[in-house]
Design an enzyme around this catalytic site. Structure first.
Site, mmCIF file in Angstrom:
data_model
loop_
_atom_site.group_PDB
_atom_site.id
_atom_site.type_symbol
_atom_site.label_atom_id
_atom_site.label_comp_id
_atom_site.label_asym_id
_atom_site.label_seq_id
_atom_site.Cartn_x
_atom_site.Cartn_y
_atom_site.Cartn_z
ATOM 1 N N LEU A 136 6.432 -3.748 -8.457
ATOM 2 C CA LEU A 136 4.973 -3.860 -8.387
ATOM 3 C C LEU A 136 4.444 -4.779 -9.484
ATOM 4 O O LEU A 136 3.526 -5.567 -9.254
ATOM 5 C CB LEU A 136 4.323 -2.477 -8.484
ATOM 6 C CG LEU A 136 4.442 -1.592 -7.247
ATOM 7 C CD1 LEU A 136 3.786 -0.234 -7.503
ATOM 8 C CD2 LEU A 136 3.814 -2.246 -6.027
ATOM 9 N N VAL A 159 0.818 -1.215 0.000
ATOM 10 C CA VAL A 159 0.000 0.000 0.000
ATOM 11 C C VAL A 159 0.851 1.263 0.000
ATOM 12 O O VAL A 159 0.384 2.331 -0.400
ATOM 13 C CB VAL A 159 -0.966 -0.014 1.209
ATOM 14 C CG1 VAL A 159 -0.263 0.410 2.489
ATOM 15 C CG2 VAL A 159 -2.192 0.857 0.973
ATOM 16 N N GLN A 164 19.088 -3.144 -1.662
ATOM 17 C CA GLN A 164 19.004 -1.867 -2.364
ATOM 18 C C GLN A 164 18.733 -0.705 -1.409
ATOM 19 O O GLN A 164 17.799 -0.754 -0.599
ATOM 20 C CB GLN A 164 17.877 -1.905 -3.398
ATOM 21 C CG GLN A 164 17.751 -0.623 -4.199
ATOM 22 C CD GLN A 164 16.750 -0.741 -5.325
ATOM 23 O OE1 GLN A 164 15.548 -0.605 -5.112
ATOM 24 N NE2 GLN A 164 17.240 -1.021 -6.528
ATOM 25 N N PHE A 193 11.552 6.375 -15.216
ATOM 26 C CA PHE A 193 12.049 5.908 -13.928
ATOM 27 C C PHE A 193 13.515 5.537 -14.079
ATOM 28 O O PHE A 193 13.991 5.263 -15.182
ATOM 29 C CB PHE A 193 11.229 4.698 -13.450
ATOM 30 C CG PHE A 193 10.466 4.953 -12.169
ATOM 31 C CD1 PHE A 193 9.483 5.919 -12.120
ATOM 32 C CD2 PHE A 193 10.727 4.224 -11.028
ATOM 33 C CE1 PHE A 193 8.768 6.162 -10.956
ATOM 34 C CE2 PHE A 193 10.029 4.454 -9.848
ATOM 35 C CZ PHE A 193 9.052 5.428 -9.818
ATOM 36 N N HIS A 202 17.554 3.142 -1.390
ATOM 37 C CA HIS A 202 16.887 4.172 -2.189
ATOM 38 C C HIS A 202 17.527 5.510 -1.844
ATOM 39 O O HIS A 202 17.706 5.819 -0.661
ATOM 40 C CB HIS A 202 15.389 4.200 -1.867
ATOM 41 C CG HIS A 202 14.564 4.941 -2.872
ATOM 42 N ND1 HIS A 202 14.638 6.311 -3.016
ATOM 43 C CD2 HIS A 202 13.650 4.509 -3.781
ATOM 44 C CE1 HIS A 202 13.798 6.690 -3.971
ATOM 45 N NE2 HIS A 202 13.199 5.627 -4.451
ATOM 46 N N ARG A 251 17.654 -3.809 -8.485
ATOM 47 C CA ARG A 251 16.321 -3.728 -9.088
ATOM 48 C C ARG A 251 16.076 -2.345 -9.669
ATOM 49 O O ARG A 251 16.327 -1.329 -9.007
ATOM 50 C CB ARG A 251 15.237 -4.034 -8.043
ATOM 51 C CG ARG A 251 13.823 -3.865 -8.592
ATOM 52 C CD ARG A 251 12.784 -4.185 -7.549
ATOM 53 N NE ARG A 251 12.727 -3.219 -6.467
ATOM 54 C CZ ARG A 251 12.087 -2.054 -6.520
ATOM 55 N NH1 ARG A 251 11.478 -1.674 -7.632
ATOM 56 N NH2 ARG A 251 12.060 -1.249 -5.474
ATOM 57 N N LEU A 261 9.814 7.003 2.428
ATOM 58 C CA LEU A 261 10.215 7.146 1.030
ATOM 59 C C LEU A 261 9.707 8.450 0.417
ATOM 60 O O LEU A 261 8.531 8.784 0.534
ATOM 61 C CB LEU A 261 9.662 5.963 0.231
ATOM 62 C CG LEU A 261 9.842 6.016 -1.285
ATOM 63 C CD1 LEU A 261 11.302 5.872 -1.649
ATOM 64 C CD2 LEU A 261 9.012 4.918 -1.952
ATOM 65 N N GLU A 290 4.742 4.066 -4.140
ATOM 66 C CA GLU A 290 4.260 5.353 -4.627
ATOM 67 C C GLU A 290 4.403 5.540 -6.138
ATOM 68 O O GLU A 290 3.457 5.891 -6.833
ATOM 69 C CB GLU A 290 4.999 6.490 -3.895
ATOM 70 C CG GLU A 290 4.793 6.477 -2.390
ATOM 71 C CD GLU A 290 5.699 7.461 -1.666
ATOM 72 O OE1 GLU A 290 6.030 8.506 -2.250
ATOM 73 O OE2 GLU A 290 6.101 7.176 -0.528
ATOM 74 N N HIS A 297 15.723 -0.008 1.024
ATOM 75 C CA HIS A 297 14.423 0.029 0.362
ATOM 76 C C HIS A 297 13.922 -1.346 -0.067
ATOM 77 O O HIS A 297 12.723 -1.618 0.019
ATOM 78 C CB HIS A 297 14.525 0.935 -0.868
ATOM 79 C CG HIS A 297 13.245 1.131 -1.612
ATOM 80 N ND1 HIS A 297 12.100 1.627 -1.009
ATOM 81 C CD2 HIS A 297 12.905 0.920 -2.921
ATOM 82 C CE1 HIS A 297 11.134 1.703 -1.907
ATOM 83 N NE2 HIS A 297 11.587 1.268 -3.063
ATOM 84 N N GLU A 312 10.724 8.021 -6.268
ATOM 85 C CA GLU A 312 11.498 8.338 -7.457
ATOM 86 C C GLU A 312 10.688 9.173 -8.448
ATOM 87 O O GLU A 312 11.256 9.863 -9.298
ATOM 88 C CB GLU A 312 11.952 7.025 -8.113
ATOM 89 C CG GLU A 312 13.079 7.167 -9.099
ATOM 90 C CD GLU A 312 13.759 5.829 -9.321
ATOM 91 O OE1 GLU A 312 13.870 5.419 -10.492
ATOM 92 O OE2 GLU A 312 14.197 5.213 -8.343
ATOM 93 N N ARG A 334 19.540 3.323 -8.765
ATOM 94 C CA ARG A 334 19.507 3.625 -7.335
ATOM 95 C C ARG A 334 20.814 3.305 -6.627
ATOM 96 O O ARG A 334 21.218 4.023 -5.710
ATOM 97 C CB ARG A 334 18.350 2.858 -6.684
ATOM 98 C CG ARG A 334 16.982 3.375 -7.114
ATOM 99 C CD ARG A 334 15.872 2.478 -6.627
ATOM 100 N NE ARG A 334 14.568 3.054 -6.959
ATOM 101 C CZ ARG A 334 13.415 2.433 -6.753
ATOM 102 N NH1 ARG A 334 13.397 1.222 -6.214
ATOM 103 N NH2 ARG A 334 12.274 3.007 -7.066
#
Length: 581
Positions: free
Chosen positions: A395, A47, A231, A117, A233, A389, A243, A50, A354, A246, A286
């Protein structure tokens, strides 16, 4: 003890778990599907995602381009057969999610809106403003409600996989509300419990992300793959770790050092050309943005804050209209947690943990080496993410491999029989461990959960952070051994069973210790630098020795053991890692 029986059991109620549950119900509506989650599904960490989800949709894009960006971004540690499958199935899954009600943002002509991205050479990231995970999870959750075979066990915590002769038959789980321990039996089990970011002190991850599924599988005999690749972020808020997506940089945000200078133009982010106009800069990968932060800090160009060194993210030039339309949640987070308005002020940011590229070793259908046990999402490693990643792939990965694991687990449940009665002896042993050994009056000790957990997190940040070396990793492993001794002396202040959150935190810490040890041991054995794994004592990538996955097994004495498995190369031989246009 009481038992609950399903045909297929999902452990974890986030994006991967809910997508898998739908896949099982669609495959065979007669199968009984259980979703066991330690939180209400809509509080799962999905959830909080972002920025968006990647899939080819624009006519100038291609599946090969998406695959190549993913493989090169992963520093050639991705299994290319998995990546090719992923990029092919991604658009279908994303469109299907729209049909289930996910409100993707639109262009003026009504087509799906996309944004750039990091590491992607074209705009490929679908988004729903900057609350993409929120809307995706809502759509999935609402869809599961239309399938009667799907039942839920909300706020149940899985403590052990029930395995007999190499075959998984379910889990033991605590109903947090009552403290009662159940044997939850199933013909097949899918772990979808997310990552283990809380093994570090500064992370975008929710407090629930304590590596539960990874630790359960590890103790049950499934190896953990590529755990050294953690990773960072580059833009988390300095105190909370929350967060700053990005998407803020995708819309045109700048990263500035203490002199107000866009310092990323001074660093090699992997672009093929030196001209500034060609540089990815803020939309570089990243891992390299996080490494650049460390270099700026070493040069004295970062900004001191009450919670450590930071740089600034500047989105003021975007203006209030763009910010409120495209990244309204960024403004909301800054106002609530930093008391600043990014329309007028700079946002302090620092790299924070992250995502874990590693996880439970699975095949393309989510199957683990333990028969009847499957995994999907961040807790699994199929491996499409390699050493780093790319943002917005995760997602989509939930959808593609959640669906595949669901179908495979359903087929397995159809073909196999019910769990044997002998499996209940394991469940009774686990009940005794929890009720008698952990909560019982004979347990005495001066240690408490929070100080041991804090010491673990400090150790991981110091010894397995953005940069590592042999001495530090060995020091970290020695420290884990000491913390295990302290863990054995932990005594709980709350001996009740009803809503005993201290008990849950104790069991989560047990999982975090296992996950931390696999990260350190895997990082120690990989004596090269690749992606998110940077060894100062081995600064170069070494394809001759380490173009391979690490598999961390748990020996009978509980210690980790590393073996290597070749990376699957199909069409793209290893090359220099480049970005930009």
């Amino acid at each position: 003890m009481e038992t609950v029986t399903h045909d297929v059991l999902l452990v974890g109620g986030g994006g991967a778990g809910l997508r898998a549950a739908i896949a099982v119900a669609e495959h065979n509506p007669a199968l009984r599907v259980g979703v066991l989650s330690k939180v209400y599904p809509m509080r799962s960490h999905t959830v909080s995602a972002e920025g968006g989800a990647a899939a080819v949709i624009r006519p100038e894009d291609s599946l090969d381009a998406h695959a190549y960006d993913t493989i090169s971004g992963g520093d050639w540690l991705c299994d290319q057969d998995a990546v090719e499958l992923f990029v092919e199935e991604a658009p279908r899954e994303m469109l299907r999610l729209e049909h289930w009600g996910c409100p993707w943002s639109r262009n003026p002509d009504g087509t799906i809106a996309t944004r750039p991205f990091g590491g992607m050479k074209t705009e490929r990231t679908w988004f729903a403003a900057d609350k993409t995970g929120f809307h995706m999870l809502h759509a999935l959750f609402q869809t599961t409600l239309s399938y009667p075979p799907v039942s839920r066990h909300d706020e149940w915590f899985a403590t052990r996989l029930l395995v007999e002769d190499g075959r998984c038959y379910g889990v033991t789980a605590i109903d947090v509300a009552t403290g009662k321990v159940y044997a939850v039996l199933a013909r097949s089990v899918i772990l979808c419990t997310g990552g283990g970011g809380k093994v570090f002190p500064y992370t975008t991850n929710a407090n629930i992300k304590t590596g539960d599924g990874m630790a359960l599988a590890y103790r049950a005999g499934a190896p953990l793959k590529d755990m050294e690749f953690v990773q960072y972020h580059p833009t988390g808020l300095p105190f909370t770790g929350i967060l700053i997506t990005e998407a803020a940089r995708a819309e045109g945000g700048w990263l500035l050092n203490k002199h107000g200078y866009r310092y990323l133009q001074d660093y090699d982010l992997g672009e093929p050309t030196p001209e500034p106009v060609k540089r990815a800069m803020e939309l570089g990968p990243r891992d390299r943005l996080s490494q650049a932060f460390v270099k700026e800090m070493e040069k004295g160009r970062t900004v001191a804050s009450p919670h450590g060194e930071v740089v600034h993210l500047d989105i003021r030039h975007l203006g209030a209209d763009v910010i409120d339309a495209k990244i309204p949640f960024v403004r909301e987070l800054c106002l609530k947690y930093e008391k600043i308005d990014p329309v007028e002020e700079l946002i302090p940011v620092r790299p924070v943990v992250h995502y874990m590229m590693g996880g439970i070793h699975t095949d393309l259908n989510g199957a683990t080496p333990v028969e009847g046990l499957y995994a999907a999402g961040e807790t699994a490693c199929v491996n499409i993410n390699g050493a780093n990643r790319l943002g917005s792939n995760s997602l989509t990965e939930l959808l593609v491999f959640g669906a595949r694991a669901g179908r495979a687990a359903a087929e397995f449940a159809e073909a196999d029989g019910d769990p044997p009665q002998a499996i209940l002896a394991q469940a009774l042993d686990e009940e005794g461990r929890i009720i008698r050994d952990i909560l019982g009056p004979r347990r005495r000790g001066k240690e408490r959960v929070a100080p041991v957990r804090e010491a673990l997190q400090e150790t991981m940040e110091a010894e397995a952070g953005i940069y590592r070396d042999e001495e530090g990793l060995r020091r970290g492993l020695d420290r884990i051994a000491e913390l295990r001794e302290r863990f054995a002396r932990i005594s709980l202040d709350d001996r009740s069973q009803t809503f005993n959150t201290e008990l849950i935190q104790y069991l989560e810490l047990e999982n975090l210790l296992d996950v931390a040890e696999t990260v350190l041991e895997s990082a120690r054995e990989r004596r090269e630098s690749r992606g998110a794994h940077q060894r100062t004592d081995h600064p170069d990538r070494d394809d001759d020795r380490f173009l391979a996955h690490t598999l961390c097994h748990r020996n009978e004495n509980g210690e980790p053991r590393i073996q290597f498995e070749p990376v699957t190369i199909t069409r793209w031989p290893p090359a220099e890692r480049v970005y930009g246009s």
